[in-house]
Design a protein around this motif. Structure first.
Motif, PDB file in Angstrom:
ATOM      1  N   SER A 221     -17.062 -34.734  -9.336  1.00  0.00           N
ATOM      2  CA  SER A 221     -16.133 -35.806  -9.183  1.00  0.00           C
ATOM      3  C   SER A 221     -14.757 -35.298  -8.551  1.00  0.00           C
ATOM      4  N   ARG A 222     -14.318 -34.341  -8.897  1.00  0.00           N
ATOM      5  CA  ARG A 222     -13.072 -33.782  -8.140  1.00  0.00           C
ATOM      6  C   ARG A 222     -13.224 -33.439  -7.029  1.00  0.00           C
ATOM      7  N   ARG A 223     -14.502 -32.997  -6.434  1.00  0.00           N
ATOM      8  CA  ARG A 223     -14.759 -32.689  -5.039  1.00  0.00           C
ATOM      9  C   ARG A 223     -14.955 -34.002  -4.241  1.00  0.00           C
ATOM     10  N   LEU A 224     -15.510 -35.011  -4.815  1.00  0.00           N
ATOM     11  CA  LEU A 224     -15.795 -36.059  -4.341  1.00  0.00           C
ATOM     12  C   LEU A 224     -14.605 -36.992  -4.006  1.00  0.00           C
ATOM     13  N   ALA A 225     -13.685 -36.869  -5.129  1.00  0.00           N
ATOM     14  CA  ALA A 225     -12.150 -37.277  -5.045  1.00  0.00           C
ATOM     15  C   ALA A 225     -11.366 -36.621  -4.042  1.00  0.00           C
TER      16      ALA A 225
ATOM     17  N   GLY B 200     -17.895 -25.918   0.503  1.00  0.00           N
ATOM     18  CA  GLY B 200     -17.018 -25.341   1.532  1.00  0.00           C
ATOM     19  C   GLY B 200     -16.055 -24.007   0.781  1.00  0.00           C
ATOM     20  N   ASP B 201     -16.053 -23.951  -0.532  1.00  0.00           N
ATOM     21  CA  ASP B 201     -15.287 -22.986  -1.160  1.00  0.00           C
ATOM     22  C   ASP B 201     -16.611 -21.823  -1.592  1.00  0.00           C
TER      23      ASP B 201
ATOM     24  N   GLY C  82     -16.892 -30.037   2.828  1.00  0.00           N
ATOM     25  CA  GLY C  82     -16.866 -28.848   3.616  1.00  0.00           C
ATOM     26  C   GLY C  82     -18.269 -28.046   3.838  1.00  0.00           C
ATOM     27  N   MET C  83     -19.162 -29.024   4.188  1.00  0.00           N
ATOM     28  CA  MET C  83     -20.265 -28.460   4.484  1.00  0.00           C
ATOM     29  C   MET C  83     -20.656 -28.918   5.938  1.00  0.00           C
TER      30      MET C  83
END
Length: 397
Positions: free
Chosen positions: A40-44, A90-91, A122-123
């Motif tokens: 969810s942090r990545r999505l946000a 991405g990371d 990031g893909m």
């Protein structure tokens, strides 16, 4: 289920049926809580302006259904990953099974482009495409037990539910089609995809039960074909015509005792009137009895209209004009969306109850009308008309 045009043929691997029990698959233990926290942090971060903190808002399904999907396909999913390559955010963090299922579901529920979703995480877009297709392939291999023609016991329940809706006895389903829009193509024969409203589309034909569960689907036919033509080319039609489906008969009770009615599905005027396919009366100056039958028929048919409207609303990938006219890939996307819908119904997912109530699934399309009528079908429809009108005072309004 009728075969999909363009679907892969797989040999040597039996269908995975639903687990034994009361018909509802067992629900696995919830996944680790920190998976959604991290995702969810990545999505946000990728969609700062969207409401993505809530799991059900992001995926339009409950966590229980999501966990079941991951459990259902995990073995095949892991095998496919090992045979290809790992996908990374991405990371450089490797995507787990849950991450990949989530990414594929976002593609299907939002309808966002591969590029947009790839940028969010990031893909590159090719990775998003590969993940989505791997997910669809696993559903095709593992989830087909969720979309099948009912057995005798199920059919008895279905008939009882349909009769309770508006009093039509021995009804086994409702049939309809909808257009899945596609962007224009530069291919030489692209005009075959142009439908009557001058739009590029592919047609989905389906039969649903009273719970809006998909029981038979066929897709892949171009929008230029009318409903009657698509019906006649479908496996469902061939099975019914040769007596492999909808052959059971029942004797009507009461004053209609002695009259036999064959199993049938209900369809709109675009379909031919057949002994196993009941359509409404179309002539002018209808009697009050025929008007009443048409009203009951229309109310019964709303289940398939609602099912198709909700299918497009939930899986936005079917609403965006993102697909080239590809007879191999788009039918598989459509089938996967139907499978996912059925899984939510089978698991009694409460999120599906919040979908819009609108039944308008084909905006801008005119009603087709078929002139094909079989004599035996006329006799059966008249019997049904007389029956429901005699019992009219006892039927639900």
């Amino acid at each position: 289920m009728a075969p999909l045009r363009g679907a892969k043929r797989r040999k040597g691997k039996p269908e995975r049926a639903l687990p034994a029990g009361e018909g509802t698959p067992p629900v696995p233990q919830p996944l680790a809580a920190d998976w959604w926290d991290a995702f969810s942090r990545r999505l946000a971060a990728g969609h700062p302006s969207k409401e993505c903190q809530n799991f059900e808002t992001a995926f339009k399904m409950s966590r229980k259904t999501f966990d079941y999907l991951c459990s259902l396909i995990k073995g095949d999913f892991t095998r496919k990953t090992q045979s290809s390559r790992n996908f990374r955010f991405g990371d450089k963090v490797i995507l787990g099974v849950e991450d990949q299922v989530a990414v594929a579901l976002l593609r299907m529920t939002t309808g966002d482009s591969l590029l947009s979703i790839g940028t969010c995480f990031g893909m590159n877009h090719s990775s998003i495409s590969n993940i989505t297709w791997k997910f669809i392939e696993c559903l095709e291999e593992c989830a087909t037990g969720h979309l099948k023609w009912p057995d005798a016991e199920e059919m008895a329940t279905i008939k009882a539910k349909f009769e309770k809706i508006q009093g039509l006895p021995n009804c086994c389903g409702a049939i309809d089609t909808t257009h899945i829009l596609m962007c224009s193509s530069a291919q030489p024969n692209s005009n075959v995809w142009l439908d009557g409203e001058n739009k590029n589309s592919m047609v989905l034909q389906t039969v649903v039960d009273p719970d809006m569960r998909f029981r038979d689907v066929v897709s892949g036919w171009p929008g230029s074909l009318d409903d009657s033509c698509i019906l006649r080319t479908s496996g469902f039609y061939r099975l019914c015509q040769k007596g492999s489906r909808l052959t059971g008969q029942m004797e009507l009770p009461g004053e209609s005792a002695g009259s036999l009615v064959r199993e049938y599905v209900v369809g709109d005027p675009s379909y031919p009137l057949l002994p196993w396919l009941m359509t409404p009366y179309q002539e002018h100056g209808l009697s009050s009895e025929k008007v009443e039958f048409n009203k009951r028929h229309a109310a019964t048919s709303t289940v398939v209209q609602g099912a198709l409207a909700n299918l497009k609303e939930r899986w936005q990938v079917l609403r965006g004009e993102l697909w080239r006219p590809d007879k191999h890939r788009l039918p598989r996307i459509i089938y996967a969306c139907c499978l996912l819908t059925n899984i939510m119904i089978d698991l009694e997912d409460g999120v599906r109850d919040g979908m819009p109530a609108s039944h308008n699934h084909d905006d801008g399309y005119k009603q087709q009308v078929s002139s094909v009528v079989e004599d035996d079908a006329v006799t059966q429809r008249d019997l049904l008309c007389q029956y429901v009108c005699r019992l009219g005072s006892e039927l639900p309004e």
